[in-house]
Write an enzyme that holds these catalytic residues in place. Structure first.
Site, short mmCIF file in Angstrom:
data_model
loop_
_atom_site.label_atom_id
_atom_site.label_comp_id
_atom_site.label_asym_id
_atom_site.label_seq_id
_atom_site.Cartn_x
_atom_site.Cartn_y
_atom_site.Cartn_z
NE ARG A 106 64.16 3.38 43.06
CZ ARG A 106 63.57 4.54 43.34
NH1 ARG A 106 62.33 4.76 42.90
NH2 ARG A 106 64.19 5.48 44.02
CB SER A 110 68.36 4.26 47.20
OG SER A 110 67.76 5.51 47.38
CD GLU A 168 67.27 1.45 43.95
OE1 GLU A 168 66.57 1.90 43.04
OE2 GLU A 168 68.24 2.07 44.40
N1 EPU Z 1 65.00 9.24 56.71
C1 EPU Z 1 65.67 9.27 57.92
N2 EPU Z 1 67.03 9.17 57.89
C2 EPU Z 1 67.73 9.07 56.73
C3 EPU Z 1 67.05 9.04 55.51
C4 EPU Z 1 65.67 9.12 55.51
O1 EPU Z 1 65.07 9.37 58.99
O2 EPU Z 1 68.96 9.00 56.79
C5 EPU Z 1 63.53 9.39 56.70
C6 EPU Z 1 63.15 10.76 56.14
O3 EPU Z 1 63.12 11.75 57.13
C7 EPU Z 1 61.78 10.49 55.59
C8 EPU Z 1 61.86 9.05 55.13
O4 EPU Z 1 62.96 8.47 55.82
O5 EPU Z 1 60.80 10.58 56.58
C9 EPU Z 1 62.04 8.93 53.63
O6 EPU Z 1 63.23 9.62 53.24
P1 EPU Z 1 63.34 10.45 51.87
O7 EPU Z 1 62.13 11.23 51.65
O8 EPU Z 1 64.67 11.13 51.87
O9 EPU Z 1 63.31 9.35 50.75
P2 EPU Z 1 63.87 7.88 50.73
O10 EPU Z 1 62.77 6.92 50.94
O11 EPU Z 1 65.03 7.82 51.66
C10 EPU Z 1 63.44 7.64 48.15
C11 EPU Z 1 64.19 7.09 46.97
C12 EPU Z 1 65.23 8.09 46.50
C13 EPU Z 1 64.53 9.37 46.14
C14 EPU Z 1 63.77 9.88 47.38
C15 EPU Z 1 62.95 11.11 47.09
C16 EPU Z 1 64.14 4.68 47.20
C17 EPU Z 1 64.92 3.45 47.51
N3 EPU Z 1 64.81 5.83 47.30
O12 EPU Z 1 64.38 7.78 49.22
O13 EPU Z 1 65.83 7.54 45.33
O14 EPU Z 1 65.45 10.35 45.70
O15 EPU Z 1 62.85 8.86 47.82
O16 EPU Z 1 61.85 10.76 46.31
O17 EPU Z 1 62.97 4.59 46.85
C18 EPU Z 1 67.67 6.34 44.43
O18 EPU Z 1 66.86 5.50 44.06
O19 EPU Z 1 68.92 6.22 44.19
C19 EPU Z 1 67.21 7.49 45.19
C20 EPU Z 1 68.06 8.36 45.72
#
Ligand code: EPU
Length: 335
Positions: free
Chosen positions: A163, A235, A331
């Site tokens: 990012r 995010s 972000e």
């Molecule tokens: N998790 C939870 N609770 C939640 C959300 C997430 O426990 O409410 C846990 C999930 O179970 C998982 C971990 O946190 O173990 C990571 O969650 P996830 O894979 O959904 O991805 P993220 O880190 O929450 C990032 C990006 C997203 C992108 C997803 C998929 C960032 C800030 N966000 O989210 O990007 O779609 O990975 O690659 O890096 C965006 O930038 O707007 C965005 C949506």
């Protein structure tokens, strides 16, 4: 051609749907438009407003907003299995992904359904499901407002990281991105390693470009709110990257905490998990809330002001800090 608006509501130009105003907004198509716009010097306050998907206006904007609207995609050349394309800044990102899938070109499919325009993609190096924009961006074309000339920056000079890019730092407020040159591949390069992607792809019959795109769209739709229905900016927070001993200490207390090694030896944590485990998922205060299915996303239930959203976001940051001792940064760009 330039189109100019004065005292315009931004409600339909930011995905949070907050109803702040801009003193002036200019839509441009070509570098000549930008030369014309900056012919009489640089306004004291200005910035690019692209799709408005990663921004929170906490108050009215009293400067000039500059919005790209040119939407061309063209093939430049082919080298072995690579196809180089040029994409103008005003192209909707997901239309670009669909175009690539239709043309049987690999590289963008994991980034399906990310809201926003192509010109904004390098700024925060958009990423999802094990891919990021920097994997395919080779050059960025831009207008330099100080010299009123066009410049091209090759990818190694763009400072891409998680990012991150130079466009958020040294070049912030100095350039306007007008087009991208990207390298896509004719050879299949499926990336299925992240989360549920492989399972969803297999359920659709295997790793074709179309199946990967549809799998990613389905996963996103199941977790992320549609900004046309519920205002949000994806995010709201970045995943924090911490020193290894900090992560180890937390893991001793929370063995199920998601954690990912970063290339520099530090550890990336999941802000969504931290917010969730702080008991904030689904929390609503007035018109603002933490989304019920993805705690990283703050939503506008309707009529929220930018000020309300930011006040709520500060509370979320505070509660995560209290519980885990971890600072989560926004972000989304705050204005
Ligand atoms: N998790 C939870 N609770 C939640 C959300 C997430 O426990 O409410 C846990 C999930 O179970 C998982 C971990 O946190 O173990 C990571 O969650 P996830 O894979 O959904 O991805 P993220 O880190 O929450 C990032 C990006 C997203 C992108 C997803 C998929 C960032 C800030 N966000 O989210 O990007 O779609 O990975 O690659 O890096 C965006 O930038 O707007 C965005 C949506």
């Amino acid at each position: 051609m330039i189109r100019e608006f004065h005292h315009i509501s931004l409600r339909d130009r930011n995905s949070f749907g907050v109803d702040q105003q801009a003193a002036r907004l200019v839509e441009f198509e070509t570098p000549d438009d930008l030369r014309e716009l900056f012919a009489h010097g640089v306004p004291s306050r200005w910035m690019v407003l692209s799709g408005g998907n990663n921004i929170l206006f906490t108050q009215d904007y009293d400067g000039v907003l500059v919005t790209p609207v040119a939407r061309g995609i063209s093939m430049l050349r082919q080298e072995r299995d690579s196809v180089f394309i040029r994409v103008e800044a005003g192209v909707e990102w997901d239309e670009l992904v669909e175009w690539a899938v239709e043309h049987d070109l690999w590289g963008l499919e994991n980034l399906s359904l990310i809201p926003g325009k192509a010109g904004a993609a390098p700024v925060q190096n958009i990423g999802a499901y094990g891919a990021e924009a920097a994997d395919t961006i080779r050059r960025v074309e831009m207008f330099c407002v100080e010299t009123a000339t066009m410049l091209t920056l090759d990818a190694p000079h763009c400072g891409f990281g998680y990012r991150e890019s130079v466009f958020k730092h040294t070049l912030k407020g100095r350039v306007i991105i007008t087009a991208l040159e990207m390298e896509l591949s004719r050879t299949p390069r499926p990336r299925l390693g992240y989360g549920d992607v492989e399972r969803e792809v297999e359920a659709r019959g295997g790793a074709t470009l179309r199946n990967i795109r549809e799998a990613v769209c389905a996963i996103r739709r199941s977790k992320l709110p549609d900004p046309t229905v519920l205002g949000n900016a994806g995010s709201f927070f970045k995943n924090p990257v911490v020193e290894a001993p900090v992560a180890e200490k937390l893991l001793a207390r929370y063995p199920d905490m998601p954690h990912y090694p970063a290339p520099d030896g530090r550890v990336k944590l999941a802000a969504g998990w931290l917010i969730d485990r702080a008991g904030l998922k689904g929390r609503r205060e007035g018109n603002v809330g933490v989304h019920e299915r993805q705690a990283l996303v703050l939503v506008n239930y309707g009529g929220a002001t930018g000020g309300e959203v930011i006040a709520f976001a500060r509370k979320v940051q505070h509660e995560v800090l209290e519980k885990f001792g971890i600072t989560i940064d926004t972000e989304v760009n705050l204005l």
